[in-house]
Scaffold this active site. Structure first.
Site, short mmCIF file in Angstrom:
data_model
loop_
_atom_site.label_atom_id
_atom_site.label_comp_id
_atom_site.label_asym_id
_atom_site.label_seq_id
_atom_site.Cartn_x
_atom_site.Cartn_y
_atom_site.Cartn_z
N SER A 160 -3.73 10.90 -4.60
CA SER A 160 -2.93 10.35 -3.51
C SER A 160 -1.44 10.42 -3.86
O SER A 160 -0.92 11.50 -4.05
CB SER A 160 -3.40 8.93 -3.19
OG SER A 160 -3.21 8.67 -1.81
N LYS A 177 3.93 -10.31 17.52
CA LYS A 177 4.46 -10.90 16.30
C LYS A 177 3.37 -11.17 15.27
O LYS A 177 3.60 -11.00 14.06
CB LYS A 177 5.19 -12.20 16.63
CG LYS A 177 5.87 -12.87 15.44
CD LYS A 177 6.97 -11.98 14.88
CE LYS A 177 7.70 -12.65 13.74
NZ LYS A 177 8.73 -11.78 13.14
#
Length: 303
Positions: free
Chosen positions: A167, A219
């Site tokens: 990765s 939010k």
């Protein structure tokens, strides 16, 4: 390092990390966050920690870490003749107060300080990146890889995988001119993963009720106290997919004809062992890391 800091780095944020490493994080944090044992059945957790102890974070914009080495008239990397040796080991994080992997981490900040100076240091005629990492954070990864690629355009570089380059670890390695790994080493995992913890069931069983009070429709998206709605899941998946595309495009840029962006995507984040990694275009050769190192150093110093 505090649990809250670890959780902020590991959860609800995209990671370019091997899935087994992600599982290890989930297992390690799960019990402490939910009050019970966390089962991760999809993959086996792997523990790949080079060192111990924590380290504070530090700014990167003003290159204060590099400048502190300059002030002491020290090189932030080891030298073998005219070859700089830069380690990329352990978990990769955005910021850290040390150049090397003293706590099982390598910071992109530290790598940038080293690469920047290796580029302009007249004593450095070649650079070895010793890579042994299962990956880490997306934040800071692409900027660091681009700096390694810039260095590779100016001076000979080689990424020698002593074990694994997965990765984000592979992203760093791919920016070098050559990649060598041992027959028993692993390479790849060109993908992005994130984790969401749903604590709502555990909290309910303990007799608690959490009320989310948020201004702004999105939010509190992805909070740990409610099940993840499908639309929020899709938004997060979109971010992860976008990061994976950037990852593949960047690797394609670095590797050129050896591994195109389309071919990088086609790996579907698979991991390759030894010669299979070379066959797939992710690496250039297999062999003894020490022999590869000695050959590179001999070539640079003898030139």
């Amino acid at each position: 390092m505090s649990l809250s800091r670890i959780a902020s780095l590991a959860l609800n944020t995209p990671l370019m990390i091997h899935p087994q490493k992600a599982a290890a994080i989930a297992v390690g944090l799960g019990a402490r966050m939910t009050g019970g044992r966390l089962q991760v059945s999809e993959v086996d957790a792997v523990r790949h920690t080079a060192f111990q102890n924590g380290r504070p974070s530090m700014g990167v914009l003003d290159d204060r870490l590099g400048r502190s080495y300059d002030a002491c008239k020290m090189k932030p990397y080891a030298m073998d003749g005219n070859v700089a040796v830069i380690p990329i080991e352990g978990t990769l994080v955005h910021k850290g107060a040390w150049v090397e992997s003293d706590s099982g981490e390598t910071s992109y900040q530290g790598l940038q300080a080293q690469v920047k100076r290796a580029l302009v240091d007249p004593a450095v005629r070649g650079v070895v990146f010793e890579v042994d990492s299962f990956g880490g954070q997306v934040a800071g990864a692409f900027e660091t890889a681009e700096m390694i690629f810039e260095l590779s355009q100016a001076k000979p570089t080689i990424a020698i995988c002593t074990d694994y380059a997965y990765s984000a670890g592979y992203l760093m390695a791919s920016a070098a001119r050559q990649i060598v790994l041992p027959e028993t080493g692993g390479i790849g995992s060109i993908g992005v993963v994130t984790m969401h913890v749903d604590m709502s069931g555990a909290i309910e069983r303990q007799g608690y009720k959490v009320t989310i009070i948020a201004a702004g429709e999105h939010k509190a998206d992805g909070n740990a106290y409610e099940p993840l709605p499908p639309e929020v899941f899709n938004d997060i998946m979109g971010e992860v997919q976008a990061a994976r595309t950037i990852f593949a495009n960047t690797v394609g840029k670095f590797r050129g004809e050896r591994l195109s962006a389309a071919e990088a995507l086609a790996t579907e984040a698979n991991c390759f062992a030894g010669a299979e990694g070379v066959k797939a275009g992710l690496a250039d050769a297999t062999g003894s890391p020490l022999a590869a190192y000695q050959a590179f150093v001999s070539t640079i110093n003898g030139a």
